[in-house]
Write a protein that holds these residues in place. Sequence first.
Motif, mmCIF file in Angstrom:
data_model
loop_
_atom_site.group_PDB
_atom_site.id
_atom_site.type_symbol
_atom_site.label_atom_id
_atom_site.label_comp_id
_atom_site.label_asym_id
_atom_site.label_seq_id
_atom_site.Cartn_x
_atom_site.Cartn_y
_atom_site.Cartn_z
ATOM 1 N N MET A 1 39.467 26.001 -16.454
ATOM 2 C CA MET A 1 40.003 24.681 -16.734
ATOM 3 C C MET A 1 40.237 24.486 -18.224
ATOM 4 S SD MET A 1 38.264 22.059 -14.119
ATOM 5 C CE MET A 1 38.561 22.217 -12.386
ATOM 6 N N ARG A 2 39.401 25.124 -19.036
ATOM 7 C CA ARG A 2 39.586 24.996 -20.479
ATOM 8 C C ARG A 2 40.984 25.468 -20.882
ATOM 9 N NH1 ARG A 2 35.542 28.315 -22.642
ATOM 10 N NH2 ARG A 2 37.005 30.024 -22.632
ATOM 11 N N ARG A 3 41.410 26.598 -20.329
ATOM 12 C CA ARG A 3 42.747 27.105 -20.649
ATOM 13 C C ARG A 3 43.822 26.170 -20.120
ATOM 14 N NH1 ARG A 3 41.886 33.034 -18.591
ATOM 15 N NH2 ARG A 3 40.076 33.495 -19.841
ATOM 16 N N GLN A 4 43.594 25.599 -18.964
ATOM 17 C CA GLN A 4 44.595 24.721 -18.370
ATOM 18 C C GLN A 4 44.757 23.436 -19.176
ATOM 19 O OE1 GLN A 4 46.471 26.074 -16.142
ATOM 20 N NE2 GLN A 4 45.103 27.830 -16.171
ATOM 21 N N ARG A 5 43.649 22.936 -19.748
ATOM 22 C CA ARG A 5 43.736 21.734 -20.579
ATOM 23 C C ARG A 5 44.658 21.967 -21.763
ATOM 24 N NH1 ARG A 5 38.544 20.812 -19.078
ATOM 25 N NH2 ARG A 5 37.610 22.114 -20.647
ATOM 26 N N LYS A 6 44.673 23.216 -22.258
ATOM 27 C CA LYS A 6 45.477 23.542 -23.423
ATOM 28 C C LYS A 6 46.894 23.976 -23.070
ATOM 29 C CE LYS A 6 41.492 24.896 -26.159
ATOM 30 N NZ LYS A 6 40.856 25.940 -26.942
ATOM 31 N N ALA A 7 47.157 24.213 -21.795
ATOM 32 C CA ALA A 7 48.473 24.700 -21.381
ATOM 33 C C ALA A 7 49.549 23.664 -21.682
ATOM 34 C CB ALA A 7 48.467 25.021 -19.891
ATOM 35 N N GLU A 8 50.662 24.133 -22.157
ATOM 36 C CA GLU A 8 51.787 23.253 -22.510
ATOM 37 C C GLU A 8 52.382 22.579 -21.281
ATOM 38 O OE1 GLU A 8 53.144 22.463 -25.545
ATOM 39 O OE2 GLU A 8 51.433 23.454 -26.465
ATOM 40 N N ALA A 9 52.657 23.362 -20.256
ATOM 41 C CA ALA A 9 53.333 22.799 -19.085
ATOM 42 C C ALA A 9 52.733 23.385 -17.813
ATOM 43 C CB ALA A 9 54.827 23.095 -19.143
ATOM 44 N N LEU A 10 52.145 22.524 -17.030
ATOM 45 C CA LEU A 10 51.631 22.930 -15.732
ATOM 46 C C LEU A 10 52.546 22.360 -14.663
ATOM 47 C CD1 LEU A 10 47.806 22.204 -16.114
ATOM 48 C CD2 LEU A 10 48.940 24.415 -16.216
ATOM 49 N N GLY A 11 52.740 23.125 -13.613
ATOM 50 C CA GLY A 11 53.537 22.625 -12.508
ATOM 51 C C GLY A 11 52.769 21.582 -11.720
ATOM 52 N N ALA A 12 53.486 20.806 -10.942
ATOM 53 C CA ALA A 12 52.855 19.762 -10.129
ATOM 54 C C ALA A 12 51.839 20.366 -9.167
ATOM 55 C CB ALA A 12 53.918 18.977 -9.373
ATOM 56 N N ASP A 13 52.142 21.538 -8.618
ATOM 57 C CA ASP A 13 51.226 22.193 -7.690
ATOM 58 C C ASP A 13 49.938 22.595 -8.406
ATOM 59 O OD1 ASP A 13 50.585 23.341 -5.106
ATOM 60 O OD2 ASP A 13 50.856 25.301 -6.074
ATOM 61 N N GLN A 14 50.075 23.150 -9.605
ATOM 62 C CA GLN A 14 48.894 23.534 -10.387
ATOM 63 C C GLN A 14 48.040 22.314 -10.723
ATOM 64 O OE1 GLN A 14 51.356 25.456 -13.393
ATOM 65 N NE2 GLN A 14 50.084 27.298 -13.184
ATOM 66 N N THR A 15 48.686 21.255 -11.146
ATOM 67 C CA THR A 15 47.967 20.028 -11.493
ATOM 68 C C THR A 15 47.244 19.463 -10.277
ATOM 69 O OG1 THR A 15 49.561 19.542 -13.235
ATOM 70 C CG2 THR A 15 48.219 17.712 -12.464
ATOM 71 N N ALA A 16 47.906 19.469 -9.127
ATOM 72 C CA ALA A 16 47.291 18.952 -7.902
ATOM 73 C C ALA A 16 46.063 19.776 -7.521
ATOM 74 C CB ALA A 16 48.302 18.949 -6.766
ATOM 75 N N LYS A 17 46.139 21.090 -7.687
ATOM 76 C CA LYS A 17 44.992 21.944 -7.368
ATOM 77 C C LYS A 17 43.823 21.672 -8.302
ATOM 78 C CE LYS A 17 47.599 25.711 -5.289
ATOM 79 N NZ LYS A 17 48.088 27.091 -5.447
ATOM 80 N N LEU A 18 44.110 21.495 -9.581
ATOM 81 C CA LEU A 18 43.045 21.184 -10.539
ATOM 82 C C LEU A 18 42.449 19.807 -10.253
ATOM 83 C CD1 LEU A 18 44.679 22.654 -13.731
ATOM 84 C CD2 LEU A 18 42.590 23.469 -12.647
ATOM 85 N N ASP A 19 43.292 18.826 -9.925
ATOM 86 C CA ASP A 19 42.801 17.493 -9.572
ATOM 87 C C ASP A 19 41.888 17.547 -8.356
ATOM 88 O OD1 ASP A 19 44.073 16.205 -11.666
ATOM 89 O OD2 ASP A 19 45.812 15.607 -10.465
ATOM 90 N N ALA A 20 42.221 18.413 -7.385
ATOM 91 C CA ALA A 20 41.397 18.550 -6.182
ATOM 92 C C ALA A 20 40.028 19.151 -6.515
ATOM 93 C CB ALA A 20 42.113 19.411 -5.148
ATOM 94 N N LEU A 21 39.993 20.034 -7.510
ATOM 95 C CA LEU A 21 38.725 20.632 -7.927
ATOM 96 C C LEU A 21 37.858 19.643 -8.699
ATOM 97 C CD1 LEU A 21 39.872 24.153 -9.149
ATOM 98 C CD2 LEU A 21 38.462 23.646 -7.148
ATOM 99 N N ASP A 22 38.505 18.904 -9.603
ATOM 100 C CA ASP A 22 37.765 17.978 -10.464
ATOM 101 C C ASP A 22 38.742 16.969 -11.050
ATOM 102 O OD1 ASP A 22 36.243 16.637 -12.347
ATOM 103 O OD2 ASP A 22 35.653 18.420 -13.451
ATOM 104 N N GLU A 23 38.641 15.729 -10.636
ATOM 105 C CA GLU A 23 39.592 14.713 -11.101
ATOM 106 C C GLU A 23 39.480 14.429 -12.596
ATOM 107 O OE1 GLU A 23 37.089 10.723 -9.900
ATOM 108 O OE2 GLU A 23 38.469 11.585 -8.449
ATOM 109 N N LEU A 24 38.410 14.878 -13.213
ATOM 110 C CA LEU A 24 38.213 14.644 -14.647
ATOM 111 C C LEU A 24 38.491 15.891 -15.489
ATOM 112 C CD1 LEU A 24 34.891 12.579 -14.480
ATOM 113 C CD2 LEU A 24 37.235 11.741 -14.463
ATOM 114 N N TRP A 25 39.181 16.875 -14.931
ATOM 115 C CA TRP A 25 39.373 18.146 -15.619
ATOM 116 C C TRP A 25 40.129 18.025 -16.932
ATOM 117 C CZ3 TRP A 25 44.107 20.402 -16.706
ATOM 118 C CH2 TRP A 25 45.219 19.882 -16.055
ATOM 119 N N ARG A 26 40.939 16.999 -17.087
ATOM 120 C CA ARG A 26 41.738 16.855 -18.311
ATOM 121 C C ARG A 26 40.917 16.353 -19.503
ATOM 122 N NH1 ARG A 26 45.245 14.632 -14.336
ATOM 123 N NH2 ARG A 26 47.147 15.811 -14.116
ATOM 124 N N LEU A 27 39.775 15.777 -19.237
ATOM 125 C CA LEU A 27 38.968 15.185 -20.305
ATOM 126 C C LEU A 27 38.323 16.259 -21.176
ATOM 127 C CD1 LEU A 27 37.187 12.361 -18.312
ATOM 128 C CD2 LEU A 27 39.113 12.122 -19.868
#
Length: 95
Positions: A1-27
């Motif tokens: 998740m640390r790498r994903q927070r720094k990623a420039e552009a995530l697809g909607a599918d990727q974002t949805a999967k991360l949200d399903a794992l942890d809704e606070l992953w962006r913090l």
Amino acid sequence: MRRQRKAEALGADQTAKLDALDELWRLEPDWNRSYRRLLAYLAAGGTLDGPAIRTGGEADPAFRPGSWLRKQDKARGDGKLTEQQTALLDALPAA
């Protein structure tokens, strides 16, 4: 998740999967950890009223919920919190 927070552009599918794992992953991780400690403190019967120096109880004696909330109020006033952080703090029970 640390790498994903720094990623420039995530697809909607990727974002949805991360949200399903942890809704606070962006913090930011330290903020996320402290917020979760606060939620655990509240779930164990802690309250938001009382002195800032109170501890997180037996389960987390090093955590100071009042001090952390005071820092968040200052950060909010300084415009340093994200919209998500502000919304999460606003959703806490009133002290």
